[in-house]
Design a protein around this motif. Structure first.
Motif, mmCIF file in Angstrom:
data_model
loop_
_atom_site.group_PDB
_atom_site.id
_atom_site.type_symbol
_atom_site.label_atom_id
_atom_site.label_comp_id
_atom_site.label_asym_id
_atom_site.label_seq_id
_atom_site.Cartn_x
_atom_site.Cartn_y
_atom_site.Cartn_z
ATOM 1 N N GLY A 210 0.789 -1.210 0.000
ATOM 2 C CA GLY A 210 0.000 0.000 0.000
ATOM 3 C C GLY A 210 0.823 1.261 0.000
ATOM 4 O O GLY A 210 1.987 1.271 0.381
ATOM 5 N N ILE A 211 0.199 2.348 -0.474
ATOM 6 C CA ILE A 211 0.734 3.696 -0.351
ATOM 7 C C ILE A 211 -0.022 4.337 0.806
ATOM 8 O O ILE A 211 -1.252 4.303 0.838
ATOM 9 N N ARG A 212 0.687 4.903 1.734
ATOM 10 C CA ARG A 212 0.055 5.541 2.891
ATOM 11 C C ARG A 212 0.459 7.011 2.944
ATOM 12 O O ARG A 212 1.621 7.351 2.685
ATOM 13 N N LEU A 213 -0.497 7.864 3.283
ATOM 14 C CA LEU A 213 -0.240 9.291 3.423
ATOM 15 C C LEU A 213 -0.455 9.701 4.871
ATOM 16 O O LEU A 213 -1.432 9.292 5.508
ATOM 17 N N ARG A 214 0.451 10.510 5.381
ATOM 18 C CA ARG A 214 0.371 10.969 6.758
ATOM 19 C C ARG A 214 -0.828 11.891 6.966
ATOM 20 O O ARG A 214 -1.437 11.919 8.041
ATOM 21 N N PHE A 215 -1.197 12.630 5.932
ATOM 22 C CA PHE A 215 -2.198 13.694 6.071
ATOM 23 C C PHE A 215 -3.571 13.297 5.532
ATOM 24 O O PHE A 215 -4.514 14.086 5.562
ATOM 25 N N LEU A 216 -3.717 12.072 5.021
ATOM 26 C CA LEU A 216 -4.983 11.672 4.404
ATOM 27 C C LEU A 216 -5.128 10.157 4.476
ATOM 28 O O LEU A 216 -4.198 9.426 4.139
ATOM 29 N N ASP A 217 -6.288 9.693 4.897
ATOM 30 C CA ASP A 217 -6.526 8.254 5.050
ATOM 31 C C ASP A 217 -6.948 7.648 3.708
ATOM 32 O O ASP A 217 -7.987 7.994 3.158
ATOM 33 N N LEU A 218 -6.124 6.723 3.185
ATOM 34 C CA LEU A 218 -6.437 6.051 1.921
ATOM 35 C C LEU A 218 -6.955 4.627 2.142
ATOM 36 O O LEU A 218 -7.183 3.908 1.167
#
Length: 306
Positions: A210-218
């Motif tokens: 997965g790609i994970r973003l600190r500022f947005l829940d994917l």
């Protein structure tokens, strides 16, 4: 002939197996916290890859996945303070890089692809016509987190579902438009100082859980197919963490006309988080940057996403 045969075997092993199934399996297996499995997995990883944990924040890991997404010791990646440059968002090997020409960039020498196909939006791609790009490939043993190349405002994210082709050079030579086929997240930003648009495109690959973003829940986004627009408005400081891969992969960074690659950035070379990557245009943009920040509603430091 021997090299060709080795490439054939590598391509076969990493791309002709069920990629989604292998990716899901590794995503599950890497999280196993049983000590014997964890230790054997890390030992095998060390044997097959140049895994250096000397700058890791912790020295013991609950699982292989815990090691994949490791954080670094404070100060392990000093951020270049020169305000005239954008810094590298990640540790990486530099792939194809240079100028956007007629709306196209290179995947590898001889294999161009359209920026609009990658970004999924012709209007957004037109922002970078005659601009500059750099492809940053993270290997499996590298630090997998990525950071802001400058003080910037995230204005939105587009998640584009897709395949999980390997992104190693062998696959890049054989699979046309590979980055445009794989799952990816198009992060739209504007620099806080100057207001220039910059796009970062993390691209998933085989075994990337997965790609994970600190500022947005994917986590709720369907990964296999479709396009999902995610509203977001947040300020991220230069060098601050933006997200991470759960294995190695690629980030492609786009800047508009006037930006240039720094002299030290060369295809095949290595860069680390915080090192000089691109030179800003020589023009005054500070006042515009202040207006951009002060007049944009809903912007705050840290998480501020819808």
């Amino acid at each position: 002939m021997k090299i060709v045969q080795q490439d054939d075997v590598n391509f076969l092993l990493t791309n002709r197996l069920p990629r989604r199934l292998a990716t899901r399996f590794i995503g599950w297996f890497s999280r196993i916290e049983q000590p014997l499995i964890r230790d054997a997995s890390l030992a095998a990883w060390r044997f097959f890859a140049d895994l250096d944990l000397s700058d890791a924040k912790q020295t013991r890991f609950r699982s292989m996945h815990d090691c994949f997404i490791r954080e670094l010791k404070p100060g392990a990646r000093p951020i270049d303070p020169d305000p005239a440059v954008l810094v590298s968002p990640c540790d990486a090997i530099v792939g194809a890089c240079g100028s956007v020409e007629q709306g196209k960039v290179l995947q590898i020498k001889g294999l161009p692809y359209k920026v609009a196909d990658l970004l999924g939006d012709p209007a957004h791609a037109d922002t970078f016509r005659s601009g500059t790009y750099v492809t940053l490939r993270l290997t499996s043993s590298m630090y997998h987190r990525f950071h802001a190349p400058d003080d910037l405002i995230v204005t939105g994210v587009t998640h584009i579902g897709g395949d999980t082709w390997n992104v190693n050079p062998i696959a890049l030579k054989r699979v046309e438009r590979l980055f445009c086929r794989n799952e990816r997240a198009v992060i739209r930003t504007r620099l806080a100082r100057g207001g220039w648009p910059v796009a970062l495109v993390p691209v998933a690959a085989i075994l990337v859980a997965g790609i994970r973003l600190r500022f947005l829940d994917l986590s709720g986004v369907r990964r296999e197919q479709g396009r999902t627009e995610l509203a977001c408005r947040t300020m991220i400081r230069r060098g601050e963490e933006m997200g991470w891969f759960e294995h190695g992969s690629t980030i492609i960074l786009f800047a508009p006309s006037g930006f240039e690659l720094c002299e030290t950035v060369r295809t095949g070379g290595q860069v680390r988080v915080g090192q000089k990557l691109m030179q800003r245009p020589v023009r005054t943009g500070w006042e515009h940057g202040k207006r951009c920040c002060s007049r944009s509603p809903g912007i705050s430091h840290g998480v501020a996403c819808d």
